[in-house]
Structure formats: structure tokens, C-alpha cells
Design a protein around this motif. Structure first.
Motif, PDB file in Angstrom:
ATOM      1  N   ILE A  64      -6.321  -4.281  -2.243  1.00 38.37           N
ATOM      2  CA  ILE A  64      -5.255  -3.293  -2.087  1.00 38.37           C
ATOM      3  C   ILE A  64      -5.776  -1.912  -2.492  1.00 38.37           C
ATOM      4  CG2 ILE A  64      -3.009  -2.583  -3.030  1.00 38.37           C
ATOM      5  CD1 ILE A  64      -2.466  -5.694  -3.276  1.00 38.37           C
ATOM      6  N   GLU A  65      -6.483  -1.881  -3.622  1.00 28.57           N
ATOM      7  CA  GLU A  65      -6.983  -0.595  -4.108  1.00 28.57           C
ATOM      8  C   GLU A  65      -7.959   0.046  -3.112  1.00 28.57           C
ATOM      9  OE1 GLU A  65      -5.584   1.077  -6.382  1.00 28.57           O
ATOM     10  OE2 GLU A  65      -7.036   2.737  -6.295  1.00 28.57           O
ATOM     11  N   GLU A  66      -8.783  -0.788  -2.473  1.00 31.18           N
ATOM     12  CA  GLU A  66      -9.723  -0.245  -1.473  1.00 31.18           C
ATOM     13  C   GLU A  66      -8.968   0.377  -0.298  1.00 31.18           C
ATOM     14  OE1 GLU A  66     -13.703  -3.052  -2.027  1.00 31.18           O
ATOM     15  OE2 GLU A  66     -12.030  -3.792  -0.833  1.00 31.18           O
ATOM     16  N   VAL A  67      -7.892  -0.291   0.115  1.00 31.60           N
ATOM     17  CA  VAL A  67      -7.099   0.225   1.243  1.00 31.60           C
ATOM     18  C   VAL A  67      -6.419   1.539   0.838  1.00 31.60           C
ATOM     19  CG1 VAL A  67      -5.192  -0.257   2.822  1.00 31.60           C
ATOM     20  CG2 VAL A  67      -6.751  -2.098   2.177  1.00 31.60           C
ATOM     21  N   VAL A  68      -5.878   1.552  -0.383  1.00 31.11           N
ATOM     22  CA  VAL A  68      -5.226   2.775  -0.882  1.00 31.11           C
ATOM     23  C   VAL A  68      -6.224   3.931  -0.880  1.00 31.11           C
ATOM     24  CG1 VAL A  68      -4.238   3.855  -2.953  1.00 31.11           C
ATOM     25  CG2 VAL A  68      -3.473   1.575  -2.262  1.00 31.11           C
ATOM     26  N   GLN A  69      -7.432   3.670  -1.392  1.00 31.19           N
ATOM     27  CA  GLN A  69      -8.446   4.730  -1.463  1.00 31.19           C
ATOM     28  C   GLN A  69      -8.871   5.199  -0.078  1.00 31.19           C
ATOM     29  OE1 GLN A  69      -9.142   6.511  -3.989  1.00 31.19           O
ATOM     30  NE2 GLN A  69      -7.934   5.213  -5.348  1.00 31.19           N
ATOM     31  N   ASN A 106       9.422  14.862   1.196  1.00 33.14           N
ATOM     32  CA  ASN A 106       8.137  14.230   1.520  1.00 33.14           C
ATOM     33  C   ASN A 106       8.339  12.727   1.567  1.00 33.14           C
ATOM     34  OD1 ASN A 106       6.693  16.680   1.399  1.00 33.14           O
ATOM     35  ND2 ASN A 106       6.569  16.525  -0.834  1.00 33.14           N
ATOM     36  N   VAL A 107       8.009  12.109   2.689  1.00 34.85           N
ATOM     37  CA  VAL A 107       8.196  10.661   2.752  1.00 34.85           C
ATOM     38  C   VAL A 107       6.964   9.936   3.250  1.00 34.85           C
ATOM     39  CG1 VAL A 107      10.705  10.681   3.140  1.00 34.85           C
ATOM     40  CG2 VAL A 107       9.167  10.589   5.097  1.00 34.85           C
ATOM     41  N   ILE A 108       6.889   8.708   2.790  1.00 31.84           N
ATOM     42  CA  ILE A 108       5.932   7.780   3.353  1.00 31.84           C
ATOM     43  C   ILE A 108       6.798   6.632   3.864  1.00 31.84           C
ATOM     44  CG2 ILE A 108       5.406   6.869   1.032  1.00 31.84           C
ATOM     45  CD1 ILE A 108       2.533   6.453   2.238  1.00 31.84           C
ATOM     46  N   MET A 109       6.733   6.398   5.167  1.00 34.20           N
ATOM     47  CA  MET A 109       7.661   5.449   5.788  1.00 34.20           C
ATOM     48  C   MET A 109       6.869   4.355   6.466  1.00 34.20           C
ATOM     49  SD  MET A 109      10.670   6.481   8.480  1.00 34.20           S
ATOM     50  CE  MET A 109      11.808   7.358   7.462  1.00 34.20           C
ATOM     51  N   ASP A 110       7.228   3.110   6.254  1.00 30.73           N
ATOM     52  CA  ASP A 110       6.493   2.052   6.951  1.00 30.73           C
ATOM     53  C   ASP A 110       7.392   1.225   7.858  1.00 30.73           C
ATOM     54  OD1 ASP A 110       7.668   0.043   5.457  1.00 30.73           O
ATOM     55  OD2 ASP A 110       5.830  -0.729   4.611  1.00 30.73           O
ATOM     56  N   GLY A 111       6.772   0.692   8.922  1.00 26.71           N
ATOM     57  CA  GLY A 111       7.542  -0.083   9.894  1.00 26.71           C
ATOM     58  C   GLY A 111       6.695  -0.483  11.083  1.00 26.71           C
ATOM     59  N   ARG A 112       7.311  -0.414  12.264  1.00 26.96           N
ATOM     60  CA  ARG A 112       6.619  -0.802  13.489  1.00 26.96           C
ATOM     61  C   ARG A 112       6.533   0.356  14.486  1.00 26.96           C
ATOM     62  NH1 ARG A 112       6.708  -4.262  10.378  1.00 26.96           N
ATOM     63  NH2 ARG A 112       6.611  -6.523  10.583  1.00 26.96           N
ATOM     64  N   ASP A 113       7.510   1.261  14.405  1.00 27.62           N
ATOM     65  CA  ASP A 113       7.648   2.324  15.411  1.00 27.62           C
ATOM     66  C   ASP A 113       7.726   3.698  14.749  1.00 27.62           C
ATOM     67  OD1 ASP A 113      10.023   1.834  14.091  1.00 27.62           O
ATOM     68  OD2 ASP A 113      11.284   2.275  15.833  1.00 27.62           O
ATOM     69  N   ILE A 114       7.185   3.818  13.551  1.00 29.21           N
ATOM     70  CA  ILE A 114       7.351   5.091  12.820  1.00 29.21           C
ATOM     71  C   ILE A 114       6.512   6.198  13.482  1.00 29.21           C
ATOM     72  CG2 ILE A 114       7.350   6.209  10.537  1.00 29.21           C
ATOM     73  CD1 ILE A 114       9.169   3.636  10.890  1.00 29.21           C
ATOM     74  N   GLY A 115       5.239   5.917  13.721  1.00 30.68           N
ATOM     75  CA  GLY A 115       4.382   6.930  14.333  1.00 30.68           C
ATOM     76  C   GLY A 115       4.702   7.182  15.804  1.00 30.68           C
ATOM     77  N   VAL A 145       0.826  -1.200   0.000  1.00 28.51           N
ATOM     78  CA  VAL A 145       0.000   0.000   0.000  1.00 28.51           C
ATOM     79  C   VAL A 145       0.871   1.265   0.000  1.00 28.51           C
ATOM     80  CG1 VAL A 145      -1.547   1.297   1.508  1.00 28.51           C
ATOM     81  CG2 VAL A 145      -2.021  -1.103   1.023  1.00 28.51           C
ATOM     82  N   ALA A 146       1.927   1.246   0.817  1.00 27.78           N
ATOM     83  CA  ALA A 146       2.799   2.427   0.926  1.00 27.78           C
ATOM     84  C   ALA A 146       3.471   2.741  -0.410  1.00 27.78           C
ATOM     85  CB  ALA A 146       3.844   2.207   2.020  1.00 27.78           C
ATOM     86  N   LYS A 147       3.868   1.689  -1.127  1.00 28.82           N
ATOM     87  CA  LYS A 147       4.531   1.896  -2.430  1.00 28.82           C
ATOM     88  C   LYS A 147       3.582   2.563  -3.421  1.00 28.82           C
ATOM     89  CE  LYS A 147       7.699  -1.889  -2.508  1.00 28.82           C
ATOM     90  NZ  LYS A 147       7.855  -3.267  -2.934  1.00 28.82           N
ATOM     91  N   ILE A 148       2.333   2.083  -3.444  1.00 23.42           N
ATOM     92  CA  ILE A 148       1.352   2.659  -4.373  1.00 23.42           C
ATOM     93  C   ILE A 148       1.069   4.115  -4.001  1.00 23.42           C
ATOM     94  CG2 ILE A 148      -1.032   2.498  -5.233  1.00 23.42           C
ATOM     95  CD1 ILE A 148      -0.828  -0.561  -4.729  1.00 23.42           C
ATOM     96  N   LEU A 149       0.906   4.355  -2.694  1.00 22.83           N
ATOM     97  CA  LEU A 149       0.645   5.726  -2.240  1.00 22.83           C
ATOM     98  C   LEU A 149       1.796   6.652  -2.602  1.00 22.83           C
ATOM     99  CD1 LEU A 149      -0.863   4.991   1.280  1.00 22.83           C
ATOM    100  CD2 LEU A 149      -2.052   6.128  -0.593  1.00 22.83           C
ATOM    101  N   ALA A 150       3.014   6.162  -2.414  1.00 24.13           N
ATOM    102  CA  ALA A 150       4.193   6.992  -2.700  1.00 24.13           C
ATOM    103  C   ALA A 150       4.202   7.397  -4.175  1.00 24.13           C
ATOM    104  CB  ALA A 150       5.462   6.231  -2.333  1.00 24.13           C
ATOM    105  N   LYS A 151       3.833   6.458  -5.041  1.00 24.32           N
ATOM    106  CA  LYS A 151       3.789   6.768  -6.478  1.00 24.32           C
ATOM    107  C   LYS A 151       2.712   7.800  -6.769  1.00 24.32           C
ATOM    108  CE  LYS A 151       6.309   3.301  -8.675  1.00 24.32           C
ATOM    109  NZ  LYS A 151       6.344   2.171  -7.689  1.00 24.32           N
TER     110      LYS A 151
END
Ligand code: CDP
Length: 217
Positions: free
Chosen positions: A200-205, A116-125, A16-22
Motif C-alpha cells: 500500500i505504501e509503495e502505491v501511495v508513494q 479539495n477532494v480525492i474521489m474514488d469509483g468507476r467513472d470519476i475521471g 490508498v485514497a484514504k491515506i492520500l486524503a490524510k
């Protein structure tokens, strides 16, 4: 602008993060890949995972870079090599070492600076980017996540069985949730995205519906 995406193993964060980043034209930073790269090196060098000091000193002589979604370990592209069942099995041990986390978090913060970044992980927020503009906690049931990981691995021709994957996911979640330093935890101000039975698309939206208008598109 920073967007943080956290959640347990196999929830679909990175897809999801990859699609959002694009879509948003942001840089995508997969922090799990950094712990995975160090774990891969430890496996290759036969480091004893019970010996925390050896893992820490290994990091001192290791260079990890992410350039346009390609992961480099000491200059070598290891993007697919870090996603083996063997790395899955060991990565949470590496990621629980406080000295290793400290280094990785510094590196991640530097990567997020001035862009501008979109970062994914466990402790990002919670730890890496506590002031992120948006925080999402992406999750799904253990069974659903195991199903997705099973499909991902069998698509890559790994011989794995579903029960084994389910057990591994559950074990990794426990290690990630229970560790002392920056455990997997939903930030108080995170938006929960439950991805059970969603495409995936539903989550992205769904995520886009929260950030629309505020993110620079
Ligand atoms: O893709 P998947 O969700 O299975 O895992 P990942 O995001 O590649 O992360 C692999 C492992 O790295 C996790 O199980 C954690 O042990 C660790 N990790 C972490 O501790 N902190 C992060 N910010 C990212 C990953």
C-alpha cells in the motif's frame, strides 16, 4: 484541486485514497459507498432487483450522506454494513440504472465543489470529474484482487471461499465494464497504477510522486 481514482473491484483504491486524503488534507469521497448504501436499503426492504422502477423510486425516498468517511443511510451509520458479500453481489445491478447514476453523479459533483477532494469509483475521471487535476486508474490482476478481498472478508470473520470471491469479482467487473451508462473505463488522460506485488505504501508513494509539487500540502 480534484483527484480522481478509478479502477476495478478490490484494486485497493479506497485504502490508498484514504491515506492520500490524510496526507494531503483533502476530503475523501467514496462513491462506491453511495451505490452500496442504496443497495443495502433495497435488500433490507426486499426490493426486486429486476424491477428498475422500484430501485429508482427507492432512491427518491432515500438520503445518503458521507461525513468524514462515515456513510449515513437515512441518518443511520451503515459504514460497515455496506461491505457485506450480499451487498457486493447486488451493487452492480443498482449502479447500472441510468436514473440512479444521474442522481448520484449530481450529488458527487456537489460534494466536490469548492473543496479539495480525492474521489474514488468507476467513472470519476470519465464522467463525474472530467476536469480533475489528476486521474489515476488503479488496477491489479483478477487473482491478486480476489486474494485481497478474500483476506478483507475473512479478517472480518465472514465465511467465504477464494474461488467464490474470484468469480464474484470477475462478474462484477463484467457488469461494471459492459453497462451502457458510464461504464468502468480508464480515462484517456489517466495514469495507470498497476498494484500487483506492491505494498500500500509503495502505491501511495507512486501516486504522490505524480502529484507532488502541484497539490497543496
Ligand atoms: O471496494 P470495491 O472496489 O469492491 O467497490 P466499490 O468502489 O465500493 O464499488 C461498488 C460498486 O459500485 C462497483 O462494483 C460498481 O458497480 C459501483 N460503482 C459505480 O458504478 N460507480 C462508481 N463511481 C463507484 C462504484
Amino acid at each position: 484541486m480534484n483527484i480522481a481514482i478509478d479502477g476495478p473491484a478490490g484494486a485497493g483504491k479506497s485504502t490508498v485514497a484514504k491515506i492520500l486524503a490524510k496526507k494531503l488534507n483533502y476530503n475523501y469521497i467514496d462513491t462506491g459507498a453511495m451505490y452500496r448504501a442504496l443497495t443495502l436499503k433495497a435488500i433490507q426492504e426486499g426490493v426486486d432487483f429486476n424491477n428498475t422502477n422500484s430501485l429508482v423510486s427507492l432512491l427518491e425516498t432515500t438520503k445518503i450522506e458521507i461525513i468524514h468517511e462515515t456513510v449515513f443511510l437515512d441518518g443511520k451509520d451503515v459504514t460497515s454494513e455496506i461491505r457485506t458479500p450480499e451487498v457486493d453481489q447486488k451493487v452492480s445491478i443498482t449502479a447500472a440504472v441510468p436514473e440512479i447514476r444521474k442522481e448520484m453523479v449530481n450529488l458527487q459533483r456537489r460534494m466536490a465543489k469548492n473543496t479539495n477532494v480525492i474521489m474514488d469509483g468507476r467513472d470519476i475521471g470519465t464522467v463525474v470529474l472530467p476536469d480533475a487535476n489528476f486521474k489515476f486508474f488503479v488496477t491489479a490482476s483478477e487473482e491478486e484482487r480476489a486474494k485481497r478481498r478474500f483476506k478483507e472478508l475473512t479478517d472480518k470473520n465472514y465465511e467465504v471461499d477464494y474461488e467464490y470471491i474470484l468469480k464474484e469479482i470477475s462478474k462484477r467487473d463484467k457488469l461494471d465494464t459492459k453497462r451502457k451508462v458510464s461504464p468502468l473505463k480508464q480515462a484517456d488522460d489517466a495514469i495507470i497504477i498497476n498494484t500487483n506485488n506492491k505494498t500500500i505504501e509503495e502505491v501511495v508513494q507512486e501516486i504522490l510522486s505524480y502529484i507532488k509539487g502541484e497539490a497543496i500540502m
